[in-house]
Each structure stands twice: as structure tokens, then as C-alpha cells.
Design a protein around this motif. Structure first.
Motif, short mmCIF file in Angstrom:
data_model
loop_
_atom_site.label_atom_id
_atom_site.label_comp_id
_atom_site.label_asym_id
_atom_site.label_seq_id
_atom_site.Cartn_x
_atom_site.Cartn_y
_atom_site.Cartn_z
N THR A 88 -3.94 13.79 4.24
CA THR A 88 -3.75 12.39 3.88
C THR A 88 -3.65 11.56 5.15
O THR A 88 -2.84 11.85 6.03
CB THR A 88 -2.47 12.22 3.05
OG1 THR A 88 -2.55 13.05 1.89
CG2 THR A 88 -2.29 10.78 2.62
N PRO A 89 -4.47 10.50 5.24
CA PRO A 89 -4.39 9.64 6.43
C PRO A 89 -3.01 8.98 6.54
O PRO A 89 -2.43 8.54 5.54
CB PRO A 89 -5.46 8.58 6.18
CG PRO A 89 -6.34 9.13 5.11
CD PRO A 89 -5.51 10.07 4.31
N ALA A 90 -2.48 8.90 7.76
CA ALA A 90 -1.14 8.33 7.98
C ALA A 90 -1.05 6.88 7.52
O ALA A 90 -0.01 6.45 7.03
CB ALA A 90 -0.78 8.45 9.46
N TRP A 91 -2.13 6.12 7.63
CA TRP A 91 -2.11 4.70 7.27
C TRP A 91 -1.85 4.47 5.78
O TRP A 91 -1.40 3.40 5.40
CB TRP A 91 -3.40 3.99 7.70
CG TRP A 91 -4.67 4.60 7.18
CD1 TRP A 91 -5.48 5.49 7.82
CD2 TRP A 91 -5.27 4.36 5.92
NE1 TRP A 91 -6.55 5.83 7.03
CE2 TRP A 91 -6.45 5.14 5.85
CE3 TRP A 91 -4.95 3.55 4.83
CZ2 TRP A 91 -7.29 5.15 4.75
CZ3 TRP A 91 -5.78 3.56 3.71
CH2 TRP A 91 -6.94 4.35 3.69
N LEU A 92 -2.09 5.48 4.95
CA LEU A 92 -1.84 5.35 3.50
C LEU A 92 -0.35 5.17 3.21
O LEU A 92 0.01 4.63 2.17
CB LEU A 92 -2.38 6.55 2.73
CG LEU A 92 -3.80 6.43 2.22
CD1 LEU A 92 -4.25 7.75 1.58
CD2 LEU A 92 -3.98 5.29 1.25
N ALA A 93 0.52 5.59 4.13
CA ALA A 93 1.97 5.44 3.92
C ALA A 93 2.39 3.97 3.88
O ALA A 93 3.44 3.64 3.32
CB ALA A 93 2.73 6.17 5.03
N ASP A 94 1.56 3.08 4.43
CA ASP A 94 1.88 1.65 4.42
C ASP A 94 1.45 0.96 3.13
O ASP A 94 1.75 -0.22 2.93
CB ASP A 94 1.19 0.96 5.60
CG ASP A 94 1.74 1.42 6.93
OD1 ASP A 94 2.94 1.75 7.00
OD2 ASP A 94 0.96 1.46 7.90
N VAL A 95 0.77 1.67 2.27
CA VAL A 95 0.24 1.10 1.03
C VAL A 95 1.25 1.32 -0.10
O VAL A 95 1.71 2.43 -0.31
CB VAL A 95 -1.13 1.72 0.67
CG1 VAL A 95 -1.67 1.13 -0.63
CG2 VAL A 95 -2.12 1.52 1.81
N GLU A 96 1.57 0.23 -0.80
CA GLU A 96 2.54 0.28 -1.91
C GLU A 96 1.79 0.38 -3.24
O GLU A 96 1.39 -0.62 -3.81
CB GLU A 96 3.41 -0.98 -1.91
CG GLU A 96 4.30 -1.11 -0.70
CD GLU A 96 5.40 -0.07 -0.66
OE1 GLU A 96 5.86 0.38 -1.73
OE2 GLU A 96 5.80 0.29 0.46
N ASP A 135 -2.51 -6.71 2.15
CA ASP A 135 -1.73 -7.95 2.16
C ASP A 135 -0.33 -7.72 2.75
O ASP A 135 0.05 -6.59 3.04
CB ASP A 135 -1.66 -8.55 0.74
CG ASP A 135 -0.60 -7.92 -0.13
OD1 ASP A 135 -0.35 -6.71 -0.02
OD2 ASP A 135 -0.02 -8.64 -0.96
N CYS A 136 0.41 -8.81 2.91
CA CYS A 136 1.71 -8.78 3.59
C CYS A 136 2.73 -7.86 2.92
O CYS A 136 3.58 -7.28 3.60
CB CYS A 136 2.27 -10.19 3.72
SG CYS A 136 2.46 -11.03 2.12
N GLY A 165 1.87 -5.21 1.19
CA GLY A 165 1.29 -3.87 1.15
C GLY A 165 0.88 -3.44 -0.25
O GLY A 165 0.63 -2.25 -0.47
N ASP A 166 0.78 -4.41 -1.19
CA ASP A 166 0.50 -4.02 -2.57
C ASP A 166 -0.80 -4.58 -3.14
O ASP A 166 -1.03 -4.53 -4.36
CB ASP A 166 1.69 -4.34 -3.48
CG ASP A 166 2.02 -5.83 -3.52
OD1 ASP A 166 1.33 -6.64 -2.87
OD2 ASP A 166 2.98 -6.18 -4.24
N VAL A 167 -1.67 -5.11 -2.29
CA VAL A 167 -3.00 -5.55 -2.69
C VAL A 167 -3.96 -5.26 -1.53
O VAL A 167 -3.62 -5.51 -0.37
CB VAL A 167 -3.06 -7.07 -3.02
CG1 VAL A 167 -4.49 -7.49 -3.39
CG2 VAL A 167 -2.11 -7.41 -4.15
N VAL A 168 -5.13 -4.73 -1.87
CA VAL A 168 -6.14 -4.44 -0.87
C VAL A 168 -7.30 -5.42 -1.03
O VAL A 168 -7.69 -5.76 -2.16
CB VAL A 168 -6.67 -2.99 -1.04
CG1 VAL A 168 -7.81 -2.71 -0.09
CG2 VAL A 168 -5.56 -1.99 -0.83
N LEU A 169 -7.82 -5.89 0.10
CA LEU A 169 -9.00 -6.74 0.12
C LEU A 169 -10.12 -5.98 0.80
O LEU A 169 -9.95 -5.47 1.91
CB LEU A 169 -8.72 -8.04 0.89
CG LEU A 169 -9.91 -8.95 1.14
CD1 LEU A 169 -10.42 -9.55 -0.18
CD2 LEU A 169 -9.54 -10.06 2.11
#
Length: 134
Positions: free
Chosen positions: A4-12, A80-81, A83-87
Motif C-alpha cells: 500500500t502506498p504511504a500517501w494513501l494514509a492521508d486519504v479519509e 482536498d483540505c 482529505g475526503d474528496v479527490v479531484l
């Protein structure tokens, strides 16, 4: 070993493990569609540069364009700010993002006021959906 990529931890992700994903035309800024992603689809999107969503109706990964040929090439991913929406800033292949055969899923505009307001279709069908989905 966890791949799992580490950056995924920032995604809510929500309670269902999903996050809303907005697809925007990278060239002109038009909002094309809103879909859902889970961690697997988001990771695959980042790794391949092609938009992959989670289909809630089919309960499986949905690789945009797998049936229609109207894939989305991802030029940029943003979070987004909260961490709960991806663009996703995308290059829309074939110029059609909507299953109705239109450029965008946002083809209806609210016209009028109060009780007289109604949704008006303002964008044309570019290709008959019967010819897109077989």
C-alpha cells in the motif's frame, strides 16, 4: 509485505471505504462527472495514469472507458483540505464522460424560481448511448 502506498494514509475514506472523486477536464476546467473510489481504485489510478473508480451498483472496480472506449487519462490528482474528496484532472478520451453520450454528466440546469423552477437539458447528446455500450 504491504504494498500500500504511504500517501494513501492521508486519504479519509468514509465508513464504506469510499471517497468521492470529481473528474475535471484538465484543459478547460469543465466538471465532467463525480464517482467513487476505494483505496484499490485510487492506488491503481495513481500507478497507471488512467481513471479507475469503484462502481457501487456493480460492486467492482470500474476502469473508465472499459466498455465505451471513453477512458480518462489522469494528468493530475489532488486531495482536498479535509482529505475526503479527490479531484482528478483528466484528458477525456472521445470527448464523452457521461453514459448518456454527453461531454459531462452535469447537463441539466435549474431554470426559473420557486415553484416554477425546472431542470432544463442544456447540453447535447454527442453520441447515442446505444452505440457506445454494447
Amino acid at each position: 509485505m504491504d504494498n500500500t502506498p504511504a500517501w494513501l494514509a492521508d486519504v479519509e475514506f468514509d465508513a464504506n471505504g469510499l471517497i468521492p472523486a470529481i473528474a475535471q477536464d484538465a484543459a478547460n476546467g469543465q466538471i465532467l462527472m463525480v464517482a467513487w473510489m476505494n483505496s484499490e481504485s485510487l492506488a491503481e489510478t495513481a500507478a497507471t495514469g488512467r481513471a479507475v473508480y469503484w462502481s457501487r451498483s456493480r460492486q467492482r472496480l470500474w476502469r473508465k472507458g472499459e466498455e465505451s472506449g471513453h477512458a480518462q487519462l489522469v494528468r493530475e490528482l489532488r486531495l482536498d483540505c479535509d482529505g475526503d474528496v479527490v479531484l482528478l484532472k483528466v484528458e477525456q478520451q472521445g470527448g464523452i464522460a457521461c453514459h448518456t453520450g454527453r461531454a459531462s454528466c452535469f447537463y441539466r440546469r435549474l431554470d426559473g424560481q420557486d415553484a416554477d423552477a425546472a431542470w432544463t437539458t442544456v447540453d447535447p447528446v454527442l453520441k447515442d448511448p446505444e452505440l457506445i455500450y454494447k
